[in-house]
Design a protein around this motif. Structure first.
Motif, PDB file in Angstrom:
ATOM      1  N   LEU A  29      55.803 -15.711   6.858  1.00 39.07           N
ATOM      2  CA  LEU A  29      55.603 -14.451   7.582  1.00 39.07           C
ATOM      3  C   LEU A  29      56.616 -14.311   8.721  1.00 39.07           C
ATOM      4  N   GLY A  30      56.939 -15.432   9.361  1.00 36.09           N
ATOM      5  CA  GLY A  30      57.925 -15.397  10.439  1.00 36.09           C
ATOM      6  C   GLY A  30      59.295 -14.951   9.964  1.00 36.09           C
ATOM      7  N   ALA A  31      59.593 -15.226   8.685  1.00 38.15           N
ATOM      8  CA  ALA A  31      60.878 -14.807   8.119  1.00 38.15           C
ATOM      9  C   ALA A  31      60.877 -13.343   7.726  1.00 38.15           C
ATOM     10  N   LEU A 208      63.315 -16.843  -1.151  1.00 36.25           N
ATOM     11  CA  LEU A 208      62.857 -17.095   0.214  1.00 36.25           C
ATOM     12  C   LEU A 208      61.924 -18.301   0.257  1.00 36.25           C
ATOM     13  N   GLY A 209      61.020 -18.389  -0.721  1.00 38.83           N
ATOM     14  CA  GLY A 209      60.116 -19.539  -0.786  1.00 38.83           C
ATOM     15  C   GLY A 209      60.869 -20.836  -0.962  1.00 38.83           C
ATOM     16  N   LEU A 210      61.909 -20.819  -1.789  1.00 38.52           N
ATOM     17  CA  LEU A 210      62.720 -22.016  -2.012  1.00 38.52           C
ATOM     18  C   LEU A 210      63.437 -22.444  -0.734  1.00 38.52           C
ATOM     19  N   ILE A 211      63.964 -21.467  -0.005  1.00 41.90           N
ATOM     20  CA  ILE A 211      64.666 -21.775   1.252  1.00 41.90           C
ATOM     21  C   ILE A 211      63.700 -22.379   2.275  1.00 41.90           C
ATOM     22  N   LEU A 228      66.663 -11.885   3.815  1.00 46.15           N
ATOM     23  CA  LEU A 228      65.828 -11.891   2.615  1.00 46.15           C
ATOM     24  C   LEU A 228      64.394 -11.471   2.936  1.00 46.15           C
ATOM     25  N   GLY A 229      63.863 -11.962   4.067  1.00 45.99           N
ATOM     26  CA  GLY A 229      62.501 -11.610   4.451  1.00 45.99           C
ATOM     27  C   GLY A 229      62.351 -10.125   4.723  1.00 45.99           C
ATOM     28  N   ALA A 230      63.335  -9.549   5.401  1.00 44.49           N
ATOM     29  CA  ALA A 230      63.287  -8.113   5.691  1.00 44.49           C
ATOM     30  C   ALA A 230      63.394  -7.297   4.403  1.00 44.49           C
TER      31      ALA A 230
END
Length: 328
Positions: A29-31, A208-211, A228-230
């Protein structure tokens, strides 16, 4: 969820329990959350400059009113008094800090807590106000280069300047510019069907999950994670906007209430959560998910009551102001 991560200088108040599931979810969520705000700000910035052309000076005054004004008002009247009274530790405000020291730290942009995003968002907006003539056509290449240079300068030369969150402004320059690019391609993107939005969202979610899972502590990776998160939240929003659920949501009185007062809701939230955590931690703090649920319910109930009171006071004050009639 931050109470159940390992304590940091930014968020020292902690339950003393590190929950792996909470850590992973809060990192995800922070990302997405604050970067999404920067992306939306970039999109709306260009939309506003196209629909309502104004001088740079008027744009600057508007941003000071919308970003710097709320920071100092909520900081002085809400943040400092509550954190002093309940002695809540946070970045820029150690335990047992008196009111005057806390107030000065807030004024210097050191003790910002959840208001911090207003300051780097202002710096990013100021930057793009200055280069706004480069935000069209082939000039976008120059604007993109300047955005990268600005972010690099922050990381290389301003990383130790924590006054007014200057050191934290680097990612805002990049993600804000991504929002500007999305505005340029918005007409084409809106023609895509919801299946494409879902595929892109799933791909972004996986990367994003992998990172996040790899836990690479690298500045470049951090910037990529923000982008990526945005974008993930953007395409999820686009997918949801094509469903009947979106129409029902927009017709909901509760949703409209939250949307019209979203800034106030956010600016009020963090102190309530910290205060309720101090009260609940000795009682049920070892039960991670129950504590998080109770914090959510208690905090947002208090926030909505506070916003409702704010709204009533605003209406009462407006009604008491005499309206001067001019002769026709």
């Amino acid at each position: 969820m931050l109470f159940y991560r390992n304590p940091t200088i930014v968020w020292p108040l902690n339950a003393g329990i590190a929950s792996p599931g909470v850590i992973a979810l809060s990192a995800f969520l922070g990302a997405c959350l604050v970067p999404s705000l920067a992306l939306c700000s970039g999109f709306l910035f260009l939309l506003s400059t196209r629909n309502h052309p104004r001088s740079r000076w008027k744009m600057l005054k508007n941003k000071v009113k919308r970003l710097i004004g709320p920071y100092f008002i909520y900081g002085a009247l809400w943040l400092v008094p509550l954190y002093t009274f309940f002695d809540i530790p946070t970045m820029g405000r150690p335990l047992h800090t008196d009111f005057v020291s806390g107030f000065l730290a807030m004024c210097m942009g050191v003790f910002t807590d959840h208001l911090w995003f207003l300051l780097p968002l202002f710096w990013a907006t100021l930057f793009f106000i200055i280069i706004r003539n480069l935000l069209d056509g082939k000039k976008l290449i120059v604007a993109s280069a300047l955005s990268v240079i600005a972010a690099v300068c922050v990381e290389l030369y301003l990383a130790d300047i924590h006054y007014y969150c200057i050191a934290e402004s680097g990612p805002f320059f990049i993600v804000f510019f991504v929002g500007i690019l999305l505005y340029h391609f918005n007409e084409k993107i809106e023609k895509w069907n919801s299946k494409i939005y879902c595929i892109i969202s799933l791909a972004l979610f996986a990367v994003l999950g992998l990172i996040i899972y790899s836990n690479i502590d690298n500045t470049v990776v951090y910037y990529i994670r923000n982008i990526l998160g945005a974008l993930l939240f953007y395409f999820i929003f686009m997918a949801v906007s094509r469903t009947s659920f979106s129409d029902k949501l927009n017709q909901s009185r509760f949703y409209n209430f939250c949307e019209s007062r979203s800034m106030n809701i956010y600016l009020l939230n963090c102190p309530f959560m910290q205060i309720y955590f101090l009260l609940l931690n000795p009682l049920i703090g070892t039960n991670v998910y129950l504590t998080i649920l109770c914090l959510w319910i208690l905090s947002y109930t208090s926030i909505f009551i506070a916003v409702w009171i704010q709204n009533k006071l605003k209406i009462a004050l407006v009604n008491k102001i005499p309206i001067q009639k001019t002769g026709g």
